[in-house]
Structure formats: C-alpha cells, structure tokens
Design an enzyme around this catalytic site. Structure first.
Site, short mmCIF file in Angstrom:
data_model
loop_
_atom_site.label_atom_id
_atom_site.label_comp_id
_atom_site.label_asym_id
_atom_site.label_seq_id
_atom_site.Cartn_x
_atom_site.Cartn_y
_atom_site.Cartn_z
N LYS A 163 19.06 24.26 79.08
CA LYS A 163 20.28 24.63 78.36
C LYS A 163 19.85 25.23 77.03
O LYS A 163 19.52 24.51 76.09
CB LYS A 163 21.12 23.36 78.14
CG LYS A 163 22.61 23.57 78.13
CD LYS A 163 23.11 24.47 77.04
CE LYS A 163 23.03 23.86 75.69
NZ LYS A 163 23.22 24.83 74.61
N GLY B 229 16.25 20.31 68.27
CA GLY B 229 17.38 20.87 67.53
C GLY B 229 17.64 20.06 66.28
O GLY B 229 16.73 19.41 65.74
N SER B 230 18.89 20.06 65.84
CA SER B 230 19.21 19.41 64.57
C SER B 230 19.29 17.89 64.74
O SER B 230 19.44 17.36 65.85
CB SER B 230 20.55 19.95 64.05
OG SER B 230 21.55 19.70 64.99
N VAL C 20 22.69 16.21 66.28
CA VAL C 20 22.84 16.40 67.73
C VAL C 20 21.75 15.60 68.46
O VAL C 20 22.02 14.95 69.48
CB VAL C 20 22.77 17.90 68.10
CG1 VAL C 20 22.81 18.08 69.61
CG2 VAL C 20 23.92 18.67 67.44
N GLY C 21 20.56 15.62 67.92
CA GLY C 21 19.45 14.89 68.55
C GLY C 21 19.74 13.40 68.68
O GLY C 21 19.48 12.79 69.72
N GLU D 197 12.98 16.22 69.21
CA GLU D 197 12.33 16.72 68.00
C GLU D 197 13.41 17.38 67.16
O GLU D 197 14.13 18.26 67.64
CB GLU D 197 11.21 17.71 68.32
CG GLU D 197 9.97 17.06 68.91
CD GLU D 197 9.37 15.99 68.01
OE1 GLU D 197 9.51 16.08 66.77
OE2 GLU D 197 8.79 15.02 68.54
N CYS E 104 10.98 24.68 62.08
CA CYS E 104 11.06 23.25 61.76
C CYS E 104 9.87 22.82 60.91
O CYS E 104 9.92 21.80 60.23
CB CYS E 104 11.12 22.45 63.05
SG CYS E 104 9.87 22.97 64.21
N GLU F 39 17.46 19.19 55.13
CA GLU F 39 16.89 20.42 55.67
C GLU F 39 17.95 21.53 55.59
O GLU F 39 19.08 21.34 56.04
CB GLU F 39 16.50 20.20 57.13
CG GLU F 39 15.83 21.41 57.75
CD GLU F 39 15.90 21.39 59.28
OE1 GLU F 39 16.98 21.10 59.83
OE2 GLU F 39 14.88 21.67 59.90
P1 NAD Z 1 21.45 22.45 67.23
O1 NAD Z 1 21.24 20.99 67.11
O2 NAD Z 1 22.71 23.01 66.71
O3 NAD Z 1 21.39 22.89 68.77
C1 NAD Z 1 20.28 22.57 69.58
C2 NAD Z 1 20.72 22.57 71.04
O4 NAD Z 1 21.59 21.46 71.27
C3 NAD Z 1 21.50 23.82 71.44
O5 NAD Z 1 21.10 24.21 72.73
C4 NAD Z 1 22.94 23.32 71.42
O6 NAD Z 1 23.81 24.07 72.22
C5 NAD Z 1 22.76 21.92 71.95
N1 NAD Z 1 23.85 20.98 71.65
C6 NAD Z 1 24.78 21.07 70.68
N2 NAD Z 1 25.60 19.99 70.72
C7 NAD Z 1 25.18 19.22 71.75
C8 NAD Z 1 25.59 17.97 72.29
N3 NAD Z 1 26.64 17.30 71.78
N4 NAD Z 1 24.92 17.45 73.33
C9 NAD Z 1 23.85 18.10 73.86
N5 NAD Z 1 23.41 19.30 73.39
C10 NAD Z 1 24.06 19.84 72.34
O7 NAD Z 1 20.17 23.15 66.56
P2 NAD Z 1 19.90 24.71 66.33
O8 NAD Z 1 20.77 25.21 65.23
O9 NAD Z 1 19.90 25.43 67.62
O10 NAD Z 1 18.38 24.70 65.82
C11 NAD Z 1 18.01 24.45 64.49
C12 NAD Z 1 17.54 23.02 64.33
O11 NAD Z 1 16.50 22.76 65.24
C13 NAD Z 1 16.95 22.72 62.96
O12 NAD Z 1 17.43 21.49 62.50
C14 NAD Z 1 15.46 22.64 63.21
O13 NAD Z 1 14.73 21.83 62.33
C15 NAD Z 1 15.43 22.10 64.57
N6 NAD Z 1 14.16 22.39 65.22
C16 NAD Z 1 13.28 21.36 65.34
C17 NAD Z 1 12.04 21.59 65.94
C18 NAD Z 1 11.07 20.46 66.10
O14 NAD Z 1 10.20 20.57 66.95
N7 NAD Z 1 11.18 19.40 65.34
C19 NAD Z 1 11.71 22.87 66.40
C20 NAD Z 1 12.64 23.90 66.23
C21 NAD Z 1 13.87 23.63 65.65
#
Ligand code: NAD
Length: 459
Positions: free
Chosen positions: A156, A203-204, A207-208, A225, A259, A356
């Site tokens: 996804k 991701g963020s 959400v994580g 992550e 990140c 962040e």
């Molecule tokens: P995001 O959390 O908005 O989205 C990440 C993913 O989660 C997307 O595919 C999104 O559609 C999905 N999502 C959203 N809501 C959800 C839910 N309720 N249940 C399941 N999935 C859901 O993050 P973003 O804006 O795409 O990316 C930026 C963030 O990612 C930053 O915080 C960055 O630090 C982080 N990031 C972390 C790493 C790492 O390895 N630590 C690497 C790259 C990015």
C-alpha cells in the site's frame, strides 16, 4: 475515492489519477496474494532468486524512466533520484542471493540420539505500508526480503506516489498475486493491517502507533519505522569545510524530506561562530530550485500543506526570538518550495526543537563540551540517525557509545544508509525488529524448532 499525484515542482502537472482499491478491494488483494503463496513458495530457492534478479535487471534497463518518474512524482532532485534507482536495483540483487542462504541451524539434543533443527519459515502475506519520500527504495527494501523469504506481498504505497509503486511492481514482473499494489490512503492501509499475516510500516509517528496497535491486537508481527529528530554534533577539531558540505547535504538535500535528515546542529565550544558563518553561507548558496536540474540539492517539498506548515513554524520561531541565519522564506512560485533555513536562538520548547518537520530547516545550538552536546542530542523522544564531526577517534567512539540513535555516522551526513546493515531508530522512532540486511529476512520469517529422533530409538 481517486488517488491523484501531482508534480510538487509544478502542481498543474497531474502525474497519475488512479481509483483507490477500497477496504474490500484491499482485503480481496490479500486473498489473491494468499492464494498465490503456496505456488511462490513451491518454486524453490533457485526460481525465487532468478525472479528477484530479473526484477533488478528490469529496473536497471528502465533506470532513466524511473529516475524521471521519481523526479516528477515526488520532486526528488535528479542526482538523488539517480541514486535511489541504482540503490533500488542493488537491493533486489542483494536479496536475490537470500533464498540460497541458510534458513536455520542444527543442534545436538540435550540427551540421546537425534537432531534438533531450527528452520525459518515465511508467514504468508506481507502487508507493506510505505511513505512517499523514497517511493522506490522503501517499497523495495520491504518487498524484496519478504519475497526472498517466501512470502507474497501486498504493497500500500503513499497516495502521493502511486505511479512509482505501480511501475516498480510492473517492472518486477513477478507471477500473478505475488506482488500486488493497493493504491489508496488510510482506509486501504487499515484494511491491509486487518488482513495481512505480517505488517511492515514506514511513515509518520502517529500513523505508525495506530498500525502497531491494530496489528498487535490481531496478534500478527509488526515493525514500524517512523519520524525522527536527528542531530549533528560538530566538535571543535572538525574539518570545517567538509563538515559544512555534509551538513548542507543532510539539511537541504531533497528539501530535508528524509527520515535521517539533520534538523539540529550542535556546535561544541569555539567552533560555534565559524560553523555558524560557514553553514549560513553554504545554505544560502543552495536555494530551492528545479529538481530536474543536475546540480539541484534542494527541490520542492511534497505539498502546499507541507510548505505552509514549515513557513508557519519558521514565523512562529522568529516571533519567539529566533534569529534567521539563512533562508526563512517560501519563494512565490508555482511549485511548493521552502528555502534551506538555519535558525539560531530557538527556544528549547519550540516545536522546531522538539518535533519532526520534514523540511529543509535546521536549528543551530551551542554546547560547552561533548557531554552537554550528547545530552542535548539525546533530549528527544525519537531519534533515527545522528552524525559526529571530528578528527579525534576517541571522541568519535565516545559519542557513538553515548548517542541514543539507531545509526551513528562519523564524518558523514546523518542522511545515508547502507542497505545491507540493520536500519531503525530509537524511542518513538521505531517499533519492532530492524529493517534491511539480514534483519529484514529474520523479520519476515518465524523460527520453528524441529526435533528429529531415529524411529527405532529405545525409550
Ligand atoms: P504517513 O504516516 O502520512 O503515511 C505513511 C503511509 O501510511 C501511507 O501509505 C499512508 O497512506 C498510510 N496510512 C495513513 N493512515 C493510515 C492508517 N490509519 N492505517 C494504515 N496506514 C495508513 O507518512 P508520509 O507523509 O507518507 O511520510 C513521511 C513520514 O515518514 C515522516 O514522518 C518520515 O520521518 C517518515 N519516514 C520514516 C522513515 C524511517 O525509516 N524511519 C523513512 C521514511 C519516512
């Protein structure tokens, strides 16, 4: 719902419009992946290895196309997009060797004859949820180990980058149902977590946490992550010119949307003033620019909302007494740009020092000595990476011991990753086992202990 991605450097350019799969469609995709699983596993090590190698070859053969798509869909500057595509192919090649690697160990029983074996087995369907900032490399560093270990995959991708994910899967050319992309947003992500046998999220933080909770409630393995607040420690003996170049790359490279980007620069002792002046000058010399140009370091940010959030944070820091040493502006252009920005005198409780922001913005802090510098760097609830800049090996090793970060890089930008080593953060930045390298193969498999006794063994 329709997923639409726009070119961040020219938002009138619609890159892709694709129907979202919906919750039912995502669950159905998992069902198809589950049906494809026995066939994928039965193919055996050699065939799985060959399939992953062919994926790498296809990516290499279409590298220019993928580079152009990455620049267009997520605004990644050309040089970094080239690096990401090359790394993506290399990760497929790396995991193409994994099906041949040992999948367990052999032990003596505690008593009597026979053998004890451990054997790692795949779970079934891996549900992968990815962000937009590495739209090829992150899906790959999750999918390739999951597939190599014998799972099938439903991916996804972020709604900002569906075109990259769909093209990646198409080029990978795996059998039907083995690697499926589920375009969508939160609804599809939640449905995937409810259906998959193992979940990997990047991701963020907010959400994580929700993904971890949902997967844990279901009792399926999960890794996440998330966001991090990363510091660079500059010691008094650092090579100022090299350090400045590394910091520019870590702060402004890809508009700080990694990140592992540096958001806090901690200058120790008398290096503060020369570093402040050199870094301010160097950042001012890398203005936000067209990502299709070969020399661009800082391209656009991903969205108008991201640009506005960064502008508001800079303004509020200014109002709270911060000094703008470089940048501070959002150029009035069609695309979503923020100038690389360096701020000093930012109050300790200001969000730019505690949260962040995912943009080309860093705060400069001063520390009297190494102890204070490591304490400042560790004063956060989430760190992924840190960098230390010094010629003193003892000092570097001491910092590496004391910094609370998942990855510590000495005399290098914080923003760099070697995909064959474990990757992940500390505190709220990370949940569960590490990604990448062997760690990823361990995550996507469960260990089974098998006891083998001779059939005729006396009781
Ligand atoms: P995001 O959390 O908005 O989205 C990440 C993913 O989660 C997307 O595919 C999104 O559609 C999905 N999502 C959203 N809501 C959800 C839910 N309720 N249940 C399941 N999935 C859901 O993050 P973003 O804006 O795409 O990316 C930026 C963030 O990612 C930053 O915080 C960055 O630090 C982080 N990031 C972390 C790493 C790492 O390895 N630590 C690497 C790259 C990015």
């Amino acid at each position: 719902m329709t997923v639409m991605s726009h070119n961040p450097a020219d938002p009138r350019d619609l890159v892709l419009s694709v129907p979202a799969l919906g919750a039912a469609g995502t669950a159905a995709a998992v069902g198809e992946a589950r049906a494809a699983w026995p066939g994928w596993l039965a193919m055996g090590a050699a065939a799985r290895s060959a399939a992953l190698t062919r994926a790498a070859e296809a990516i290499e053969a279409h590298a220019d196309e993928l580079v152009a798509l990455t620049v267009r869909e997520v605004g990644k500057p050309l040089a970094e997009a080239r690096g990401e595509v090359a790394r993506t192919a290399a990760i497929w090649r790396y995991y193409a060797q994994a099906p041949y690697a040992p999948s367990g160990s052999v032990h003596e029983p505690a008593a009597g004859q026979g053998l004890l074996l451990t054997r790692r087995r795949p779970y079934g369907v891996a549900g992968l949820i990815t962000p937009w900032n590495f739209p090829l490399a992150i899906p790959t560093w999750k999918a390739a180990p999951a597939l190599a270990a014998g799972n099938t995959v439903v991916l996804k991708p972020a709604p900002e980058a569906p075109a990259c994910a769909l093209r990646l899967a198409e080029l990978a050319g795996l059998p039907e149902g083995v690697l499926t992309v589920a375009p969508g947003g939160a609804e599809e992500g939640e449905a995937l977590v409810q259906a998959a046998d193992v979940v990997s999220f990047t991701g963020s933080t907010g959400v994580g946490r929700a993904v971890v909770e949902a997967a844990t409630t279901r009792g399926v393995p999960v890794q996440a992550e998330m966001g991090g607040l990363n510091s660079a420690l500059v010691l008094p003996d650092a090579d100022l010119e090299r350090t400045t170049a590394h910091l520019v790359s870590a702060i402004a490279g890809y508009a700080g949307q990694k990140c592992t980007a540096t958001s806090r620069v901690i200058a120790v002792g008398q290096v503060y003033e020369p570093l402040r002046d050199a870094l301010a000058k160097a950042l001012a010399a890398e203005p936000a620019a067209d990502p299709t140009e070969a020399g661009t370091v800082c391209g656009p940010v991903i969205s108008a909302a991201a640009r506005d959030r960064l502008a508001a944070a800079i303004d509020s820091a200014r109002a709270a007494g911060a000094t703008v040493l470089a940048g501070g502006a959002t150029p009035a252009r069609d695309g979503w740009f923020v100038e690389p920005t360096l701020l000093a005198d930012v109050p300790a409780d200001h969000p730019l020092r505690t949260e962040e922001f995912f943009g080309p913005v860093a705060v400069l802090l001063s520390a009297a000595d190494q102890d204070e510098a490591t304490a400042l760097a560790n004063d956060t609830r989430h760190t992924l990476a840190a960098s230390v800049h010094t010629r003193d090996l003892d000092a570097a090793l001491a910092c590496a011991d004391r910094l609370d970060a998942g990855m510590i890089r000495v005399n290098a930008p914080s923003s760099g990753v070697d995909f064959h080593l474990p990757f992940g953060g500390t505190g709220a930045a990370s949940h569960g086992p590490r990604e990448q390298g062997q760690a990823a193969l361990d995550f996507f498999t469960a260990s089974r202990t098998v006891t083998l006794l001779p059939a005729g063994q006396p009781r």
